[in-house]
Design a protein around this motif. Structure first.
Motif: not given
Length: 616
Positions: A515, A520, A538, A583-585, A587, A598, A600-602
Motif C-alpha cells: 500500500l 497510515n 498501491w 480502514y482499507w486493504r 489483495r 490481504w 495489512d490494513k491502513r
C-alpha cells in the motif's frame, strides 16, 4: 353409738309386731276380707284355678273379694279377671269355664239351668254331654246343648261371638235352632244370631314394593280396600313376619296412610287390621316391602389430593393439558349420574359438567391447576341422590424438553488436501476437501464449523442435511473443523472431536500488494462531505490480473463501506463517507489462481473544516 333406751326398745318391738301382722295378712287375707254369709245361697261350683288378679262378688255384697283356689261359687256370683289374669270355674255338673284376662261374667241358676251372663271379655267353656247352658247378653238369651269346647267373646259394644273349638254343640234362640259349625263363628246381637262375618282387607300396594327415600322422612304410601262395617284400621310395619316387634303402627279411618317414621334401610313386613263396630278384627295378608336410601355415590378415583404429572412434547402452550379418569361406586338403584369439575371447593367456578350412564368418565383436557370433582346419581324414576363428597386433585403438565442428540463421530480427523492447478481437470468432489461423520439418531441435520484457529472464534458455519459435505471455500493452510448434530427442534448436540484440514496449494502464489497512499494514520480535511475525492493507491503485483479493495469504518471489516475489483492499482473514493477513522486493504487477484493474502490494513481519519472534532 349409745345403747337404746327403754322407750326406743318399746317402739322397736311394736314396729316388728306390726310388720309381722301385715306379713300374715299378705299370706291370709281372710281377716281383712271375711267370707260372706252364704248359708242362704245355692252353691253352683268352685274356683278350680286362680292366677294373678281374680276377684269374686256376691249378689248381696258391694265389695269385690279375692277369688282363691277352691273358693265356692254361689248363685249370682260375679267373677272378674284383670290384665294378665285368668281363672277356671268348675260347675256342679262338671262343666269347666275358662275366663280370659279382662273379663266379667255373672253365673246364676234359672229354672234349674245354668245361665252365663257375659258382661265383656272372653271365656272358654267345656260343656259336658247332657248339660244345657243358657247364655245371656243384655236382654238376649240363647241356649247351648251337646258336648264340646266353645269360646265366647264379647266387646263393650254388647255383641257376643261364639266359636266352636271342638265337639258338637247346638245353639237356639226363640226363633231357630242350629248346629254350631266349627268353620263358621256366630255373632249374637239384639237382632238375633247371625253367622259372624269378619271385616276383610284387600291390599292394593303391591307385594315386594321397593320404597326409595331421598331424605330420611320421605313418605312411603300404602293403600288397601276394606270390606265390612269397618270403623278403623291399624297398619303395622315389622322387621319380621311374626310381628312380635312392631316398628310402625298407624291408625286411620281411611284405606290409606303414609309412613314417614325414620327406618333403617332393609326388608320389612306389613299388614292391616280392620275393626268393625262390634269390635271384630279382620287381618289382611302379610306382604313384604323394602326400604332403600339413596346414598350418595362414593368417588374411588382419583383419591383425595392425588397429583397427575405429565410432560408433553409441544411448543404450543394451549396443548399443555391432559385428561384423567374419574371412577365411583354407587347403590344399584342409581342408574344414571351427573358429574361436575370445578376450580373451587364450593363449585362456583365449574369448569365442566356432564352426564354418564356408567360409573366412570374421562375428564376433558385440564391445564395445570387444582380441581374438585363430585358426582350425584338418579334412579330410573328421576329420584336424585345427594352429591358425593368432593375430591380435590392436582394436574401438572409441562412441556417436555427435547433430548439433546448424541455428539457426532468424525470418520476422518486428519484431512490432507492439495489444491489443483488450473490446468488440472478433476471431478467436483475432488476440487474441495470432503468432511464426513457417522449418523446420529433423531436429528434433522448437522452443523459444520471450519476455523483457522483452534478456539473457533470466527468460524465458517454450514448447515447440511447429510453426514458429509465439501468445504467449498477452501483456503491454503492449516484449518480445524467440528460437527454438531441438530435435533428436530433445533437443539445442538455436544460438538464432535476437532478434526484437522491441511491444505497445500501448488498454484503460483501472488505476493501481497504494497500500500502507498494515503499514508497510515493520515488526517484528511474535507471541504465538503458530498464528494471527498480520496485516492487509494498501491504497487502493482507481478502476475496479478486485478485487485480487490475493501473500505470499512470498522477495524475488523465487519461493515464494508465500499468494495471493488479493478484491473488498475488505484481506487477513487467519490461517495460520501462518515467522519472519523476509515480502514482499507487490498489483495491481488489472478484468473484461475488463488488470490493473495490481504495486505495489512491502513487507516486514516476524516475531518470536516466546519467541525474538526474527531468522530468515531
Amino acid at each position: 353409738m349409745s345403747r337404746l333406751g327403754k322407750t326406743e326398745k318399746t317402739i322397736f318391738t311394736i314396729a316388728v309386731l306390726v310388720l309381722l301382722l301385715f306379713s300374715y295378712f299378705l299370706y291370709d287375707d281372710s281377716l281383712l276380707f271375711p267370707k260372706s254369709n252364704n248359708s242362704q245361697l245355692d252353691l253352683i261350683g268352685s274356683v278350680a284355678t286362680s292366677q294373678n288378679d281374680v276377684r269374686r262378688k256376691n249378689l248381696d255384697t258391694f265389695s269385690w273379694l279375692p277369688a282363691n283356689r277352691e273358693d265356692q261359687i254361689f248363685d249370682n256370683d260375679s267373677i272378674y279377671t284383670g290384665e294378665r289374669s285368668e281363672a277356671q270355674i268348675r260347675l256342679q255338673d262338671g262343666t269347666i269355664i275358662r275366663i280370659s284376662p279382662n273379663s266379667l261374667i255373672t253365673l246364676n241358676m234359672k229354672n234349674g239351668q245354668m245361665m252365663l251372663d257375659l258382661r265383656y271379655g272372653n271365656l272358654v267353656g267345656d260343656i259336658t254331654k247332657g248339660t244345657a247352658l243358657k247364655i245371656k247378653s243384655g236382654e238376649k238369651e240363647f241356649n247351648l246343648d251337646g258336648s264340646g269346647k266353645i269360646e265366647f267373646k264379647k266387646s263393650h259394644s254388647g255383641n257376643v261371638d261364639l266359636r266352636l273349638l271342638s265337639g258338637d254343640l247346638n245353639y237356639q234362640d226363640k226363633k231357630e235352632r242350629k248346629v254350631l259349625q266349627k268353620s263358621q263363628p256366630v255373632a249374637v246381637s239384639q237382632q238375633g244370631m247371625k253367622p259372624l262375618v269378619k271385616p276383610t282387607i284387600e291390599l292394593q300396594t303391591p307385594n315386594n314394593t321397593v320404597f326409595v327415600r331421598e331424605n330420611p322422612d320421605d313418605a312411603m304410601p300404602f293403600a288397601w280396600r276394606g270390606n265390612g262395617n269397618i270403623t278403623r284400621f291399624e297398619m303395622e310395619v315389622s322387621p319380621n313376619g311374626q310381628f312380635d316387634h312392631v316398628a310402625v303402627l298407624k291408625e286411620t279411618a281411611e284405606g290409606k296412610t303414609d309412613v314417614v317414621e325414620p327406618l333403617e334401610p332393609g326388608p320389612y313386613f306389613w299388614r292391616v287390621k280392620a275393626y268393625d263396630k262390634n269390635g271384630t278384627v279382620g287381618f289382611s295378608e302379610i306382604r313384604q316391602m323394602t326400604l332403600a336410601h339413596l346414598d350418595a355415590p362414593v368417588i374411588t378415583s382419583p383419591t383425595t389430593d392425588a397429583r397427575f404429572q405429565m410432560e408433553i412434547e409441544t411448543n404450543d402452550p394451549s396443548q399443555l393439558a391432559i385428561s384423567t379418569e374419574v371412577r365411583w361406586s354407587a347403590a344399584p338403584l342409581l342408574k344414571s349420574y351427573h358429574w361436575q369439575i370445578s376450580r373451587d371447593e364450593q363449585f362456583s367456578a365449574i369448569v365442566k359438567e356432564g352426564n354418564a350412564g356408567v360409573q366412570s368418565i374421562l375428564t376433558p383436557r385440564l391445564a395445570t391447576g387444582t380441581y374438585w370433582v363430585r358426582v350425584s346419581g338418579a334412579t330410573t324414576d328421576k329420584k336424585n341422590s345427594a352429591w358425593s363428597a368432593s375430591v380435590p386433585f392436582t394436574v401438572q403438565v409441562t412441556a417436555k424438553k427435547e433430548p439433546i442428540p448424541d455428539r457426532p463421530e468424525l470418520i476422518a480427523k486428519d484431512i490432507k488436501f492439495r489444491l489443483p492447478r488450473p490446468e488440472e481437470r478433476r471431478p467436483a468432489s475432488e476440487m474441495a476437501p470432503k468432511l464426513e461423520w457417522k449418523p446420529v439418531a433423531k436429528t434433522r441435520g448437522y452443523r459444520v464449523q471450519v476455523s483457522k484457529d483452534l478456539n473457533f472464534q470466527t468460524p465458517q458455519t454450514y448447515d447440511v442435511p447429510n453426514t458429509e459435505t465439501l468445504w467449498s471455500q477452501v483456503e491454503k493452510g492449516q484449518h480445524y473443523y467440528r460437527v454438531y448434530a441438530v435435533s428436530p427442534k433445533g437443539q445442538l448436540s455436544p460438538p464432535s472431536d476437532i478434526g484437522h484440514i491441511n491444505v497445500d496449494d501448488m498454484r503460483p502464489i501472488l505476493t501481497v500488494p504494497q500500500l502507498m497512499e494515503p499514508f497510515n494514520n493520515m488526517s484528511i480535511f474535507l471541504q465538503t462531505q458530498q464528494e471527498p475525492f480520496i485516492w487509494l493507491e498501491w504497487k502493482k503485483v507481478a502476475g496479478a490480473t486485478g485487485y480487490t479493495v475493501e473500505v470499512s469504518n470498522t477495524e475488523d471489516f465487519s461493515r464494508i463501506l465500499y468494495t471493488s475489483t479493478m484491473p488498475t492499482n488505484r481506487f477513487l473514493i467519490k461517495s460520501k463517507i462518515p467522519l472519523g477513522k476509515i480502514y482499507w486493504r487490498v489483495r491481488a487477484e489472478a484468473q484461475g489462481d488463488s488470490p493473495s493474502q490481504w495486505a495489512d490494513k491502513r487507516e486514516f481519519t476524516v475531518y470536516h473544516q466546519k467541525n474538526e472534532t474527531f468522530v468515531k
